[in-house]
Design a protein around this motif. Structure first.
Motif, short mmCIF file in Angstrom:
data_model
loop_
_atom_site.label_atom_id
_atom_site.label_comp_id
_atom_site.label_asym_id
_atom_site.label_seq_id
_atom_site.Cartn_x
_atom_site.Cartn_y
_atom_site.Cartn_z
N GLU A 114 0.85 -1.19 0.00
CA GLU A 114 0.00 0.00 0.00
C GLU A 114 0.89 1.24 0.00
O GLU A 114 1.78 1.37 0.85
CB GLU A 114 -0.91 0.02 1.23
CG GLU A 114 -1.96 -1.07 1.25
CD GLU A 114 -3.10 -0.84 0.28
OE1 GLU A 114 -3.15 0.26 -0.33
OE2 GLU A 114 -3.93 -1.75 0.12
N GLY A 115 0.67 2.11 -0.94
CA GLY A 115 1.48 3.31 -1.00
C GLY A 115 1.32 4.02 -2.33
O GLY A 115 0.35 3.78 -3.06
N LYS A 116 2.28 4.90 -2.64
CA LYS A 116 2.19 5.71 -3.85
C LYS A 116 3.45 5.58 -4.69
O LYS A 116 4.56 5.54 -4.16
CB LYS A 116 2.00 7.19 -3.50
CG LYS A 116 0.66 7.55 -2.89
CD LYS A 116 0.58 9.06 -2.65
CE LYS A 116 -0.78 9.45 -2.08
NZ LYS A 116 -0.86 10.92 -1.84
N ARG A 118 5.60 7.74 -7.21
CA ARG A 118 5.76 9.17 -7.50
C ARG A 118 6.64 9.32 -8.74
O ARG A 118 7.81 8.94 -8.69
CB ARG A 118 6.38 9.89 -6.31
CG ARG A 118 5.49 9.93 -5.08
CD ARG A 118 6.15 10.72 -3.96
NE ARG A 118 5.30 10.79 -2.79
CZ ARG A 118 4.37 11.72 -2.60
NH1 ARG A 118 4.19 12.68 -3.51
NH2 ARG A 118 3.64 11.73 -1.51
N TRP A 218 6.33 4.50 -2.24
CA TRP A 218 6.46 5.15 -0.93
C TRP A 218 5.28 4.68 -0.10
O TRP A 218 4.13 5.01 -0.38
CB TRP A 218 6.49 6.66 -1.09
CG TRP A 218 7.66 7.10 -1.92
CD1 TRP A 218 7.72 7.18 -3.28
CD2 TRP A 218 8.96 7.45 -1.44
NE1 TRP A 218 8.97 7.57 -3.68
CE2 TRP A 218 9.76 7.75 -2.57
CE3 TRP A 218 9.53 7.55 -0.17
CZ2 TRP A 218 11.09 8.14 -2.46
CZ3 TRP A 218 10.85 7.94 -0.05
CH2 TRP A 218 11.62 8.23 -1.19
N ASN A 219 5.55 3.86 0.91
CA ASN A 219 4.45 3.27 1.67
C ASN A 219 3.75 4.31 2.54
O ASN A 219 4.12 5.49 2.55
CB ASN A 219 4.92 2.05 2.48
CG ASN A 219 5.86 2.41 3.62
OD1 ASN A 219 5.98 3.57 4.02
ND2 ASN A 219 6.54 1.41 4.16
N THR A 220 2.76 3.87 3.28
CA THR A 220 1.93 4.81 4.04
C THR A 220 2.73 5.52 5.14
O THR A 220 2.32 6.56 5.64
CB THR A 220 0.73 4.09 4.66
OG1 THR A 220 1.19 2.93 5.37
CG2 THR A 220 -0.24 3.64 3.57
N ALA A 221 3.90 4.95 5.51
CA ALA A 221 4.77 5.60 6.50
C ALA A 221 5.82 6.49 5.83
O ALA A 221 6.67 7.07 6.52
CB ALA A 221 5.46 4.54 7.36
N GLY A 222 5.75 6.60 4.49
CA GLY A 222 6.70 7.43 3.78
C GLY A 222 8.05 6.78 3.55
O GLY A 222 9.03 7.45 3.21
N GLN A 225 9.93 1.63 -0.87
CA GLN A 225 9.94 0.18 -1.07
C GLN A 225 10.31 -0.07 -2.54
O GLN A 225 9.59 0.35 -3.44
CB GLN A 225 8.58 -0.43 -0.75
CG GLN A 225 8.05 -0.11 0.65
CD GLN A 225 8.84 -0.80 1.73
OE1 GLN A 225 9.08 -2.00 1.67
NE2 GLN A 225 9.26 -0.04 2.74
#
Length: 344
Positions: A114-116, A118, A218-222, A225
């Motif tokens: 889970e993440g973004k 960029r 970039w996972n939910t904790a920033g 990965q």
């Protein structure tokens, strides 16, 4: 980003069977096609055991001799990085093999993160700083596999490039005129790269080799990965450093930002990364071995030499047009790129 992929009933059946073989249980929802892959097809599969990203390896890439074993070893490099505590998303293995054959198709399976993603315009200076520090940690980690890996370079002959130009013109592919106009530059790049191979081989590590921004989630904790380890192999660390500094400072969008380039280089060196060969030589080798190799893969796909699938051929032709624009950009920006490299 690439258009989201459709999937067939045979694909769904294969992925259902894969999930059962891994003990994930049955699919709880329909497959969710994921965007971002330029070569393979990728889906998210949700089961009772968790969520997974499943990649179907395109048959075109497997036409190259030895490619199946190269992909297998590359995925094992990603797994090794993960085992060293670095933020790599390694493939899951079945009986020790990260490449799974199912009804004539090869697949790799990863935990879904889970993440973004960029792309370069959406990166902050903090992201650039983090990547420079992370790259230094990767290069200092000393990751190895049990069997030694010999370096591999894609160096294509002048005759072969001329053949690709001729075939593209004969097939009336839309990128043929651009490819022909770039041929002298391509051949110069090939020649420069070939001249540097011996020096590159004096300092080699196992690493990702394709660490552009869209291969980092970039996972939910920033926390970054690193995904898509299929290109991993032995590489000169300075060659990889230059490729990442350019990719994370705008090369991919054809607008290099010097501040970002210098920030990543400085962060890398401050974290213990070493520059071991002339940066200009490193750049020339990265460009020939990575970008020209990517161009060759897509030109042969567009020509139908490695795939009979018309949709894949059309997609590859469009990708080739984009790659050739990148080549022309670099050709025209060589003086400013060399000026940046003096900073390294």
């Amino acid at each position: 980003m690439q258009a989201i992929q459709r999937y067939s009933s045979s694909t769904q059946e294969n992925i259902k069977n894969l999930c059962m073989h891994f003990g994930f249980g049955p699919l709880e929802t329909d497959l969710i096609p994921l965007s971002g892959g330029y070569l393979h097809k990728i889906w998210q599969a949700q089961t009772a055991e968790g969520s997974y990203a499943i990649k179907e390896i395109t048959s075109a890439i497997l036409q190259k001799p030895g490619m199946l074993e190269r992909l297998r070893i590359a995925e094992k490099i990603g797994i090794a990085y993960e085992s060293h505590g670095l933020p790599a998303v390694g493939a899951l293995s079945l009986n020790g093999d990260p490449l799974i054959l199912m009804n004539g198709r090869y697949y790799t399976i990863y935990p879904f993160i889970e993440g973004k993603l960029r792309d370069e315009p959406n990166l902050s200076l903090k992201h650039i700083l983090i990547m420079g520090e992370l790259l230094a940690k990767m290069h200092r980690a000393g990751v190895k596999l049990e069997a030694p890996i010999k370096p591999h370079y894609d160096i294509f002959s002048e005759t072969y490039w001329q053949h690709l130009v001729s075939e593209s013109k004969h097939a009336k592919l839309p990128f043929a005129p651009k490819l022909e106009s770039l041929l002298p530059f391509i051949l110069r790049c090939n020649e420069s790269h070939e001249a540097h191979v011996e020096e590159l081989n004096e300092d080699l590590i196992l690493s990702h080799r394709d660490l552009h921004p869209e291969n980092v989630i970039w996972n939910t904790a920033g926390i970054p990965q690193i995904i898509d380890w299929e290109y991993a192999w032995a590489v000169n660390p300075t060659q990889e450093l230059i490729s990442i500094a350019l990719g994370w400072s705008g090369y991919i969008t054809r607008s290099i930002r010097p501040k970002r380039f210098r920030l990543l280089i400085d962060a890398y060196k401050a974290a213990g990364g070493r520059v071991t060969i002339n940066p200009v030589k490193a750049f020339q080798s990265f460009f020939a071995n990575n970008i020209l190799s990517w161009a060759e893969i897509n030109i042969t796909r567009a020509l139908g030499l490695t795939t009979a699938n018309l949709e894949e051929q059309t997609h590859a032709a469009k990708l080739t047009e984009t790659i050739l624009l990148d080549l022309a950009f670099v050709r025209d920006e060589i003086p400013s790129i060399k000026s940046l490299l003096n900073h390294v």
